[in-house]
Enzyme design. Sequence first.
Site, short mmCIF file in Angstrom:
data_model
loop_
_atom_site.label_atom_id
_atom_site.label_comp_id
_atom_site.label_asym_id
_atom_site.label_seq_id
_atom_site.Cartn_x
_atom_site.Cartn_y
_atom_site.Cartn_z
N HIS A 126 0.83 -1.22 0.00
CA HIS A 126 0.00 0.00 0.00
C HIS A 126 0.85 1.25 0.00
CE1 HIS A 126 -3.73 2.16 0.46
NE2 HIS A 126 -3.25 2.85 1.47
N HIS A 136 0.92 5.53 -1.47
CA HIS A 136 0.45 6.70 -2.21
C HIS A 136 1.72 7.49 -2.50
CE1 HIS A 136 -3.60 5.71 -0.86
NE2 HIS A 136 -3.20 5.76 0.39
N ARG A 153 -16.39 5.36 2.22
CA ARG A 153 -16.70 6.80 2.26
C ARG A 153 -16.78 7.37 0.86
NH1 ARG A 153 -12.06 8.85 3.94
NH2 ARG A 153 -11.01 7.01 4.71
N GLU A 175 -10.37 2.79 9.30
CA GLU A 175 -9.08 3.29 9.76
C GLU A 175 -9.25 4.18 10.99
OE1 GLU A 175 -7.08 5.54 6.77
OE2 GLU A 175 -5.22 5.71 7.93
N HIS A 192 -5.71 -1.24 6.34
CA HIS A 192 -5.86 -0.80 7.74
C HIS A 192 -6.75 -1.77 8.54
CE1 HIS A 192 -3.80 2.72 6.38
NE2 HIS A 192 -4.82 3.16 5.69
N ASP A 194 2.33 3.22 2.73
CA ASP A 194 1.20 4.14 2.73
C ASP A 194 1.61 5.60 2.49
OD1 ASP A 194 -1.21 5.43 3.13
OD2 ASP A 194 -1.72 4.42 4.98
C1 NGQ Z 1 -5.50 8.40 1.19
N1 NGQ Z 1 -4.66 7.77 3.36
O1 NGQ Z 1 -6.33 8.10 0.36
O2 NGQ Z 1 -4.38 8.82 0.89
C2 NGQ Z 1 -5.83 8.22 2.66
C3 NGQ Z 1 -6.30 9.51 3.24
C4 NGQ Z 1 -8.78 9.31 3.01
C5 NGQ Z 1 -4.81 7.06 4.47
N2 NGQ Z 1 -5.98 6.75 4.84
C6 NGQ Z 1 -7.54 10.03 2.60
N3 NGQ Z 1 -3.76 6.69 5.19
O3 NGQ Z 1 -8.72 8.20 3.54
O4 NGQ Z 1 -9.84 9.89 2.79
ZN ZN Z 2 -4.00 4.67 1.93
#
Ligand code: NGQ
Ligand code: ZN
Length: 468
Positions: A55, A57, A222, A248, A282, A333
């Site tokens: 994972h 980004h 979401r 998460e 997560h 991540d």
């Molecule tokens: C993301 N990252 O998509 O980069 C998410 C944050 C979200 C993590 N959750 C944004 N660690 O979940 O809306």
């Molecule tokens: Zn993520």
Amino acid sequence: MQRFFVEHLFTGSAWVEGACVEVDSAGDIVSVTANGSSDGIRLPGCVVPGVPNVHCHAHQRAMAGLAERSGPASAAASRPGTESTAAARDSFWTWREVMYRHVGRMSPDDLEAVAAQLYVEMLEAGYTAVGEFQYLHHDPSGKPYASPAEMSLRCLAAAEAAGIGLTSLPVLYTSGGFGGQAASAGQRRFLCTVDTFLTLVEALEERCSANHTVGIAPHSLRAVLPEDLAAVLGGFRGEGPIHIHIAEQTREVEDCLRWSGQRPVAWLLDHAPVDGRWCLIHATHMDDAEVAALARRGAVAGLCPTTEANLGDGLFRAADFLAAGGRLGIGSDSNSSVSPVEELRWLEYGQRLDTRRRNVLAGGAGRSTGRNLLERVLAGGAQASGRAIGRLAAGCRADFVVLDTDHPLLVGRTQDAWIDSWLFSGNRSLIREVWVGGARRVADGRHLDAEAVAARFGGTMQALLRRS
Ligand code: NGQ
Ligand code: ZN
């Protein structure tokens, strides 16, 4: 055909002493034999499979360390009765706003330069494959690029330049919150319809190779409505893995309960065909029934311990999940840390701090914690990557790491003690070489193109931070 002679080889499930490893011109292992001939390329020290990073980004590597300053007092924190401390103000949700502001400045060239630097760092740290969960599909105003896969292709170009294996995980993102809430301005780059998304996936699939596989990633419950989730699962014809962020934050669990009457993991297991093809990122907040059910389905829990700590997510129920037979992978991540050693240390140390015990994840009396964790994230990571990796055996990619057994922290050890010492002692990398698909990418601890990639990255960062 290449032939390697390895003094001490960990296949991912067993030690082989004096191993001969044959690798074909495509980078696949043809055979591993014990006590074979000692001619060929001699790999000094001990060799272990490269670790899959499930994972990532990549774009967030550009903001590593830049969200560690307490934010301004928000309206919520100054409500009567709410403590106005930094801890009350700063949260995952305020971090996300900072992240969106960084995202708003990144061009395709910027992403490629940042991802290349990141992937070089991953290789130097012992990751030989990465699952890129990519959602910056459009330009900062939300306008599509000429190719819907522009940004994902930039990540692919970076992976090819660095020489890391890649599972592209383009992200479906259709709404701003549970129940189809409107997206915020900061989320405009991410949005796409299911049809456009499937076009993007097809464009990436044309670029599949021995080092590149394509899966899909509905972002989270979401960000994707149930009908969009069903449509994308029905429309995806490929065989790659399916990844999703889940449970998460506690607020996410509360919002999901309000929206559906169910907790996120329970909702997903009830409404989607979750099985071994899935990776739930997560899965921090699960009740007992969710832990047992997720383990039974055979999906991988994609854990990102350093990011989960950095973002204040909470502690994954690792001991319970492993006791139930659950499968694990690790991911970097947000890339504020890029190291399988640090992920695995945090995974075990979180459990130790929580239970006030030691060797919580060793998997049984007399077993090595490092070996058990490594075995599990190699197998779970390979499963979640949808590629033949994580094992040094016939039919798998020749992706491996050579540990520096002359280093003071490793000297005098054997077998599992090398793994325990690698993972649980010291602060410097103990990696000498890294090979991916039979090609050497790291020598003497340094990526062979480290300087050129870092120079480009440096220029990109100077310009990006001047723009902020
Ligand atoms: C993301 N990252 O998509 O980069 C998410 C944050 C979200 C993590 N959750 C944004 N660690 O979940 O809306
Ligand atoms: Zn993520």
